[in-house]
Design a protein around this motif. Structure first.
Motif, PDB file in Angstrom:
ATOM      1  N   ILE A  14       0.895  -1.164   0.000  1.00 32.75           N
ATOM      2  CA  ILE A  14       0.000   0.000   0.000  1.00 32.75           C
ATOM      3  C   ILE A  14       0.929   1.209   0.000  1.00 32.75           C
ATOM      4  O   ILE A  14       1.620   1.476   0.996  1.00 32.75           O
ATOM      5  CB  ILE A  14      -0.931  -0.020   1.239  1.00 32.75           C
ATOM      6  CG1 ILE A  14      -1.765  -1.318   1.244  1.00 32.75           C
ATOM      7  CG2 ILE A  14      -1.826   1.218   1.252  1.00 32.75           C
ATOM      8  CD1 ILE A  14      -2.662  -1.502   2.470  1.00 32.75           C
ATOM      9  N   LEU A  15       0.991   1.869  -1.152  1.00 37.36           N
ATOM     10  CA  LEU A  15       1.969   2.948  -1.356  1.00 37.36           C
ATOM     11  C   LEU A  15       1.483   4.205  -0.643  1.00 37.36           C
ATOM     12  O   LEU A  15       0.820   5.040  -1.258  1.00 37.36           O
ATOM     13  CB  LEU A  15       2.102   3.245  -2.859  1.00 37.36           C
ATOM     14  CG  LEU A  15       2.239   2.059  -3.829  1.00 37.36           C
ATOM     15  CD1 LEU A  15       2.169   2.539  -5.277  1.00 37.36           C
ATOM     16  CD2 LEU A  15       3.558   1.325  -3.586  1.00 37.36           C
ATOM     17  N   ASP A  16       1.806   4.332   0.633  1.00 40.81           N
ATOM     18  CA  ASP A  16       1.228   5.453   1.377  1.00 40.81           C
ATOM     19  C   ASP A  16       2.292   6.424   1.893  1.00 40.81           C
ATOM     20  O   ASP A  16       3.430   6.038   2.147  1.00 40.81           O
ATOM     21  CB  ASP A  16       0.400   4.901   2.554  1.00 40.81           C
ATOM     22  CG  ASP A  16      -0.611   5.916   3.059  1.00 40.81           C
ATOM     23  OD1 ASP A  16      -0.872   6.912   2.355  1.00 40.81           O
ATOM     24  OD2 ASP A  16      -1.146   5.714   4.165  1.00 40.81           O
ATOM     25  N   PHE A  58      -0.951  -0.751  -4.446  1.00 40.67           N
ATOM     26  CA  PHE A  58      -2.180   0.040  -4.342  1.00 40.67           C
ATOM     27  C   PHE A  58      -1.805   1.473  -4.707  1.00 40.67           C
ATOM     28  O   PHE A  58      -1.150   2.182  -3.941  1.00 40.67           O
ATOM     29  CB  PHE A  58      -2.696  -0.037  -2.901  1.00 40.67           C
ATOM     30  CG  PHE A  58      -4.158   0.249  -2.734  1.00 40.67           C
ATOM     31  CD1 PHE A  58      -4.998   0.470  -3.814  1.00 40.67           C
ATOM     32  CD2 PHE A  58      -4.721   0.273  -1.449  1.00 40.67           C
ATOM     33  CE1 PHE A  58      -6.351   0.712  -3.638  1.00 40.67           C
ATOM     34  CE2 PHE A  58      -6.070   0.511  -1.256  1.00 40.67           C
ATOM     35  CZ  PHE A  58      -6.892   0.731  -2.351  1.00 40.67           C
ATOM     36  N   ALA A  59      -2.188   1.892  -5.890  1.00 46.51           N
ATOM     37  CA  ALA A  59      -1.788   3.206  -6.384  1.00 46.51           C
ATOM     38  C   ALA A  59      -2.911   4.235  -6.259  1.00 46.51           C
ATOM     39  O   ALA A  59      -2.651   5.441  -6.154  1.00 46.51           O
ATOM     40  CB  ALA A  59      -1.346   3.105  -7.839  1.00 46.51           C
ATOM     41  N   PHE A  60      -4.165   3.774  -6.300  1.00 47.07           N
ATOM     42  CA  PHE A  60      -5.295   4.712  -6.212  1.00 47.07           C
ATOM     43  C   PHE A  60      -6.545   3.935  -5.816  1.00 47.07           C
ATOM     44  O   PHE A  60      -6.957   3.015  -6.521  1.00 47.07           O
ATOM     45  CB  PHE A  60      -5.504   5.392  -7.576  1.00 47.07           C
ATOM     46  CG  PHE A  60      -6.439   6.567  -7.542  1.00 47.07           C
ATOM     47  CD1 PHE A  60      -5.956   7.851  -7.302  1.00 47.07           C
ATOM     48  CD2 PHE A  60      -7.810   6.397  -7.730  1.00 47.07           C
ATOM     49  CE1 PHE A  60      -6.822   8.946  -7.250  1.00 47.07           C
ATOM     50  CE2 PHE A  60      -8.680   7.482  -7.685  1.00 47.07           C
ATOM     51  CZ  PHE A  60      -8.188   8.759  -7.447  1.00 47.07           C
ATOM     52  N   SER A  61      -7.117   4.326  -4.693  1.00 45.29           N
ATOM     53  CA  SER A  61      -8.312   3.599  -4.246  1.00 45.29           C
ATOM     54  C   SER A  61      -9.566   4.256  -4.817  1.00 45.29           C
ATOM     55  O   SER A  61      -9.546   5.442  -5.195  1.00 45.29           O
ATOM     56  CB  SER A  61      -8.386   3.594  -2.719  1.00 45.29           C
ATOM     57  OG  SER A  61      -8.709   4.879  -2.226  1.00 45.29           O
ATOM     58  N   ASN A  64     -10.172   7.350  -3.164  1.00 47.67           N
ATOM     59  CA  ASN A  64      -9.292   8.501  -3.433  1.00 47.67           C
ATOM     60  C   ASN A  64      -9.941   9.525  -4.365  1.00 47.67           C
ATOM     61  O   ASN A  64      -9.460  10.660  -4.472  1.00 47.67           O
ATOM     62  CB  ASN A  64      -7.935   8.050  -3.988  1.00 47.67           C
ATOM     63  CG  ASN A  64      -7.045   7.374  -2.969  1.00 47.67           C
ATOM     64  OD1 ASN A  64      -6.264   6.483  -3.276  1.00 47.67           O
ATOM     65  ND2 ASN A  64      -7.128   7.801  -1.713  1.00 47.67           N
ATOM     66  N   ARG A  67     -10.738  13.097  -3.107  1.00 43.41           N
ATOM     67  CA  ARG A  67      -9.742  14.167  -2.961  1.00 43.41           C
ATOM     68  C   ARG A  67     -10.020  15.314  -3.942  1.00 43.41           C
ATOM     69  O   ARG A  67     -10.791  15.158  -4.880  1.00 43.41           O
ATOM     70  CB  ARG A  67      -8.338  13.601  -3.204  1.00 43.41           C
ATOM     71  CG  ARG A  67      -7.993  12.563  -2.156  1.00 43.41           C
ATOM     72  CD  ARG A  67      -6.562  12.124  -2.272  1.00 43.41           C
ATOM     73  NE  ARG A  67      -6.268  11.101  -1.282  1.00 43.41           N
ATOM     74  CZ  ARG A  67      -5.065  10.688  -0.947  1.00 43.41           C
ATOM     75  NH1 ARG A  67      -4.005  11.225  -1.538  1.00 43.41           N
ATOM     76  NH2 ARG A  67      -4.892   9.755  -0.039  1.00 43.41           N
ATOM     77  N   ARG A 181       2.598  -1.817   4.313  1.00 52.31           N
ATOM     78  CA  ARG A 181       2.018  -0.488   4.141  1.00 52.31           C
ATOM     79  C   ARG A 181       3.004   0.517   4.707  1.00 52.31           C
ATOM     80  O   ARG A 181       3.353   0.464   5.887  1.00 52.31           O
ATOM     81  CB  ARG A 181       0.682  -0.336   4.866  1.00 52.31           C
ATOM     82  CG  ARG A 181       0.124   1.078   4.691  1.00 52.31           C
ATOM     83  CD  ARG A 181      -1.240   1.263   5.281  1.00 52.31           C
ATOM     84  NE  ARG A 181      -1.769   2.573   4.900  1.00 52.31           N
ATOM     85  CZ  ARG A 181      -3.039   2.845   4.708  1.00 52.31           C
ATOM     86  NH1 ARG A 181      -3.932   1.909   4.872  1.00 52.31           N
ATOM     87  NH2 ARG A 181      -3.430   4.054   4.357  1.00 52.31           N
ATOM     88  N   ARG A 187      -3.562   0.085   8.873  1.00 52.12           N
ATOM     89  CA  ARG A 187      -4.887  -0.345   8.413  1.00 52.12           C
ATOM     90  C   ARG A 187      -4.786  -0.793   6.959  1.00 52.12           C
ATOM     91  O   ARG A 187      -3.813  -0.481   6.267  1.00 52.12           O
ATOM     92  CB  ARG A 187      -5.936   0.756   8.577  1.00 52.12           C
ATOM     93  CG  ARG A 187      -5.583   2.071   7.912  1.00 52.12           C
ATOM     94  CD  ARG A 187      -6.706   3.096   8.035  1.00 52.12           C
ATOM     95  NE  ARG A 187      -6.262   4.386   7.558  1.00 52.12           N
ATOM     96  CZ  ARG A 187      -5.724   5.333   8.328  1.00 52.12           C
ATOM     97  NH1 ARG A 187      -5.603   5.133   9.616  1.00 52.12           N
ATOM     98  NH2 ARG A 187      -5.314   6.470   7.801  1.00 52.12           N
ATOM     99  N   SER A 189      -7.302  -0.185   4.601  1.00 57.79           N
ATOM    100  CA  SER A 189      -7.969   0.782   3.717  1.00 57.79           C
ATOM    101  C   SER A 189      -8.608   0.127   2.493  1.00 57.79           C
ATOM    102  O   SER A 189      -8.431   0.610   1.364  1.00 57.79           O
ATOM    103  CB  SER A 189      -6.996   1.894   3.296  1.00 57.79           C
ATOM    104  OG  SER A 189      -6.552   2.614   4.418  1.00 57.79           O
TER     105      SER A 189
HETATM  106  C1  IPE Z   1      -4.732   3.973   0.699  1.00 56.87           C
HETATM  107  O1  IPE Z   1      -4.166   5.159   1.157  1.00 56.87           O
HETATM  108  C2  IPE Z   1      -4.823   3.984  -0.790  1.00 56.87           C
HETATM  109  C3  IPE Z   1      -3.560   4.046  -1.511  1.00 56.87           C
HETATM  110  C4  IPE Z   1      -2.370   4.026  -0.984  1.00 56.87           C
HETATM  111  C5  IPE Z   1      -3.685   4.120  -2.924  1.00 56.87           C
HETATM  112  P1  IPE Z   1      -5.052   6.376   1.696  1.00 56.87           P
HETATM  113  O2  IPE Z   1      -4.100   7.417   2.127  1.00 56.87           O
HETATM  114  O3  IPE Z   1      -6.059   6.740   0.692  1.00 56.87           O
HETATM  115  O4  IPE Z   1      -5.795   5.691   2.931  1.00 56.87           O
HETATM  116  P2  IPE Z   1      -6.442   6.312   4.236  1.00 56.87           P
HETATM  117  O5  IPE Z   1      -7.426   7.341   3.788  1.00 56.87           O
HETATM  118  O6  IPE Z   1      -5.339   6.899   5.042  1.00 56.87           O
HETATM  119  O7  IPE Z   1      -7.075   5.140   4.929  1.00 56.87           O
END
Ligand code: IPE
Ligand code: IPE
Ligand code: MG
Length: 239
Positions: A14-16, A58-61, A64, A67, A181, A187, A189
């Protein structure tokens, strides 16, 4: 005898933390996405070089899309510009995309389709890029496909089990062995819910643009110290 160093078959990330990475440097959020995208090129290559067969990112949920339009537009432009750079000539990397197509721009869809087509016969590693992806949506879409296949006599209801259900998910991705993550959030997500059932999870503090080779090596070490029991008992570990 020393146990062999284990390499997970399917790693998911999860690329966060792109936004926070930029903020810490006094930059706008988009610059974090740019740095994240550049890092994806480098780190995916390294991960495959370690022997990992499948990498899901995970590049875009689906969520997302909540936003600001400017940020979403920037990300979509980045996908169109940077994803084709992941395709190298004379490479064995197959690239697939998971997620719903609706709400994605035409140029994004074209990029996705071109890359999928170009790499579809490759048999080495698989990079699964999740865009407009939701874990629940994946399960719901699979259920609808199963219903339609049952109605059309393609399969019988008795044939549905955990394995065959999994094949109906986007790109039939198998169980995740190691889920990472970045950015310290703990989490899922709404990521690959079905395939996470027995994933080992690892939550490093670093933001994704800083998730480098050393960080992945650390993740592999942590994975190698985990005792995967899948509900059973590991006799060799004296449990
Ligand atoms: C999860 O990250 C989705 C991606 C990494 C693409 P978010 O930043 O959107 O997740 P939340 O809102 O912190 O749970
Ligand atoms: C992950 O970074 C990329 C996407 C979700 C598209 P974020 O944009 O979520 O960065 P933070 O979590 O706000 O730092
Ligand atoms: Mg985030």
């Amino acid at each position: 005898m020393k146990e062999q160093y284990k390499i997970p078959n399917h790693v998911a990330i999860i690329l966060d933390g792109n936004g926070r990475w930029a903020k810490e440097r006094g930059l706008i959020r988009s610059m974090g996405h740019k740095a994240g995208s550049e890092n994806l090129k480098k780190i995916s290559k390294y991960i495959f070089s370690k022997g990992v067969k499948i990498l899901s990112v995970f590049a875009f949920s689906t969520e997302n899309f909540k936003r600001d339009k400017d940020e979403v537009d920037y990300l979509m432009n980045l996908f169109v510009k940077d994803f084709p750079k992941l395709v190298k000539k004379d490479d064995d990397l197959k690239i697939v995309f998971s997620g719903r197509r609706d709400n994605l721009r035409k140029d994004v869809l074209k990029t996705i389709d071109d890359i999928t087509e170009k790499t579809k016969n490759r048999t080495g590693h698989i990079l699964n890029i999740c865009i407009n992806f939701g874990g629940r949506a994946d399960i719901i879409d699979a259920t609808k496909k199963i219903y339609s296949d049952i109605q059309n006599g393609v399969i019988n209801i008795d044939e549905i089990d955990e394995e065959s259900f999994g094949k109906y998910l986007y790109n039939s991705m198998p169980d995740i062995d190691l889920l990472i993550r970045t950015s310290g959030e703990v989490r899922i997500s709404n990521f690959m819910l079905y395939q996470c059932s027995y994933a080992e999870m690892y939550f490093p503090k670093v933001y994704f643009p800083d998730f480098n080779k050393d960080e992945f090596d650390k993740a592999l070490d942590v994975y190698n110290h985990r005792d995967r029991r899948f509900g059973g008992i590991n006799e060799s570990k004296n449990n």
